[in-house]
Design a protein around this motif. Structure first.
Motif, PDB file in Angstrom:
ATOM      1  N   UNK A 128       0.746  -1.431  -0.076  1.00 18.70           N
ATOM      2  CA  UNK A 128       0.064  -0.096  -0.009  1.00 18.70           C
ATOM      3  C   UNK A 128       0.848   1.231   0.051  1.00 18.70           C
ATOM      4  N   UNK A 129       1.947   1.179   0.885  1.00 18.84           N
ATOM      5  CA  UNK A 129       2.547   2.523   1.106  1.00 18.84           C
ATOM      6  C   UNK A 129       3.871   2.295   1.764  1.00 18.84           C
ATOM      7  N   UNK A 268       7.541   8.494  14.665  1.00 20.94           N
ATOM      8  CA  UNK A 268       6.279   8.738  13.858  1.00 20.94           C
ATOM      9  C   UNK A 268       6.147   7.573  12.637  1.00 20.94           C
ATOM     10  N   UNK A 269       7.243   6.777  12.361  1.00 16.97           N
ATOM     11  CA  UNK A 269       6.883   5.608  11.405  1.00 16.97           C
ATOM     12  C   UNK A 269       5.988   4.551  12.185  1.00 16.97           C
ATOM     13  N   UNK A 270       5.914   4.403  13.391  1.00 18.20           N
ATOM     14  CA  UNK A 270       5.217   3.562  13.935  1.00 18.20           C
ATOM     15  C   UNK A 270       3.722   4.135  13.949  1.00 18.20           C
ATOM     16  N   UNK A 271       3.596   5.355  14.134  1.00 16.51           N
ATOM     17  CA  UNK A 271       2.191   6.141  14.404  1.00 16.51           C
ATOM     18  C   UNK A 271       1.474   5.936  13.209  1.00 16.51           C
ATOM     19  N   UNK A 272       2.437   6.299  11.967  1.00 15.07           N
ATOM     20  CA  UNK A 272       1.810   6.395  10.607  1.00 15.07           C
ATOM     21  C   UNK A 272       1.532   4.818  10.087  1.00 15.07           C
ATOM     22  N   UNK A 273       2.469   4.085  10.488  1.00 18.16           N
ATOM     23  CA  UNK A 273       2.192   2.597   9.907  1.00 18.16           C
ATOM     24  C   UNK A 273       0.754   2.128  10.464  1.00 18.16           C
ATOM     25  N   UNK A 274       0.531   2.265  11.856  1.00 16.09           N
ATOM     26  CA  UNK A 274      -0.903   1.841  12.212  1.00 16.09           C
ATOM     27  C   UNK A 274      -1.953   2.774  11.491  1.00 16.09           C
ATOM     28  N   UNK A 275      -1.746   4.144  11.385  1.00 22.86           N
ATOM     29  CA  UNK A 275      -2.905   4.841  10.823  1.00 22.86           C
ATOM     30  C   UNK A 275      -3.154   4.590   9.440  1.00 22.86           C
ATOM     31  N   UNK A 283     -10.298   1.043   2.814  1.00 19.75           N
ATOM     32  CA  UNK A 283     -10.547   1.430   1.714  1.00 19.75           C
ATOM     33  C   UNK A 283     -10.193   2.747   1.111  1.00 19.75           C
ATOM     34  N   UNK A 284      -9.594   3.483   2.070  1.00 20.24           N
ATOM     35  CA  UNK A 284      -9.144   4.781   1.772  1.00 20.24           C
ATOM     36  C   UNK A 284      -7.918   5.006   0.824  1.00 20.24           C
ATOM     37  N   UNK A 285      -7.875   5.943   0.318  1.00 17.44           N
ATOM     38  CA  UNK A 285      -6.772   6.301  -0.691  1.00 17.44           C
ATOM     39  C   UNK A 285      -5.427   6.331   0.501  1.00 17.44           C
ATOM     40  N   UNK A 286      -4.223   6.045   0.104  1.00 17.55           N
ATOM     41  CA  UNK A 286      -3.314   6.330   0.897  1.00 17.55           C
ATOM     42  C   UNK A 286      -2.054   6.457  -0.077  1.00 17.55           C
TER      43      UNK A 286
END
Length: 314
Positions: A128-129, A268-275, A283-286
């Motif tokens: 995904x990202x 922040x990598x951890x935070x963003x990874x979960x979010x 199904x949101x765009x990432x």
């Protein structure tokens, strides 16, 4: 900010992971597999992920082998987690090419994969990202810091990683761009293979042919610390900047030996990874590539970073 203790996962018994268990049926089920859980760097990634999972009501299982070079063990963990069918995988591959096969299986199972810290080989897109440091920008930050303490015509030694290591090359290229623009001379650019002792030897050799080196930019902190030792042995006190802001580097900065380091935003990598995993489940765009940020650490803010890490890894 919640503190926690991380239990080191040496082996994986998939049936005991709790992924897909009845008690978690009403919550998104996330698996995070990192390069190891034994190092403070990765513990801070987990701290960010735990915080985000708690905030968003997600179940998070965190796994990692005992060391970063336990590549086969990490892949086995990923295979075991796949069998448990989590809603998403957050993953940092120790050796990206070896993970291609198992990540293809996640794609076939339509389980979204979020990469943190380390991406996959060029051409592989079944994720995904990728969330991680913009290494070129991190190098630019280090180069800009040196520009502020040098003058036009000064010579700088650049220490690369192993040839073909794109993260290290990007960092050194970023620093070089800022130094070139300011009229700073690149006295030498040599590979030091991300190793402290090799950086020491390389720096010693460069000083024999170019004794008027006025600063060093290194692609990581081990190289920076090796260069610093070589410079000291040659009676030179010049600014040295690395990347990662490891604890050894922070202590050297506070002692006045190392000028600075560019810290990756691993929390922040951890935070963003979960979010972003939760967004993908919905199904949101990432965005395919997300820069988690970086920060220049010098003597003024080194202690604050050490204190923060101590709090996160209690």
């Amino acid at each position: 900010m919640k503190c926690f203790r991380i239990a080191l996962a040496l082996t994986v018994a998939a049936t005991a992971l709790g992924i897909g268990g009845a008690s978690a049926a009403d919550k998104p089920k996330l698996a995070m597999i990192l390069k190891t859980l034994s190092a403070p760097y990765w513990q801070i990634v987990v701290a960010g992920a735990r915080e985000a999972a708690d905030k968003n009501g997600a179940d998070l299982v965190v796994l990692g082998p005992p060391t970063e070079d336990a590549v086969e063990q990490q892949i086995n963990m990923v295979q075991d987690v796949l069998a448990q069918k989590p809603d998403a995988l957050i993953f940092s591959p120790s050796q990206p090419p070896t993970a291609v096969g198992v990540l293809n299986k996640f794609a076939q199972a339509k389980i979204p994969v979020i990469l943190v810290d380390t991406g996959m080989p060029e051409g592989f897109t079944d994720y995904v990202t990728f969330i991680g440091t913009d290494n070129y920008a991190a190098g630019q930050a280090g180069g800009e810091a040196l520009v502020k303490v040098l003058k036009k015509g000064d010579k700088v030694l650049l220490l690369d990683g192993a040839p073909g290591n794109p993260a290290m090359t990007d960092r050194v290229d970023g620093a070089k761009e800022r130094l070139d623009a300011a009229g700073i001379v690149i006295g030498a650019r040599q590979p030091a293979y991300s190793d402290r002792e090799r950086a020491f030897s390389v720096t010693q050799n460069v000083l024999q042919s170019t004794p008027d080196i006025a600063a060093v930019f290194a692609g990581n902190d081990d190289e920076a610390l090796g260069a610093m030792r070589a410079l000291k042995q040659n009676g030179k006190d010049v600014p040295v900047i690395g990347v990662n802001a490891d604890d050894d580097a922070l202590h050297a900065i506070l002692a006045g030996d190392l000028y600075g380091s560019v810290a990756q935003s691993n929390y922040q990598m951890g935070v963003l990874g979960v979010e972003k995993a939760l967004a993908a489940i919905k199904g949101e765009a990432v965005d395919k590539r997300i820069d988690s940020g970086a920060e220049l650490i010098i003597r003024d803010n080194a202690q604050a970073l050490l204190d923060q890490r101590a709090d996160l890894t209690k």
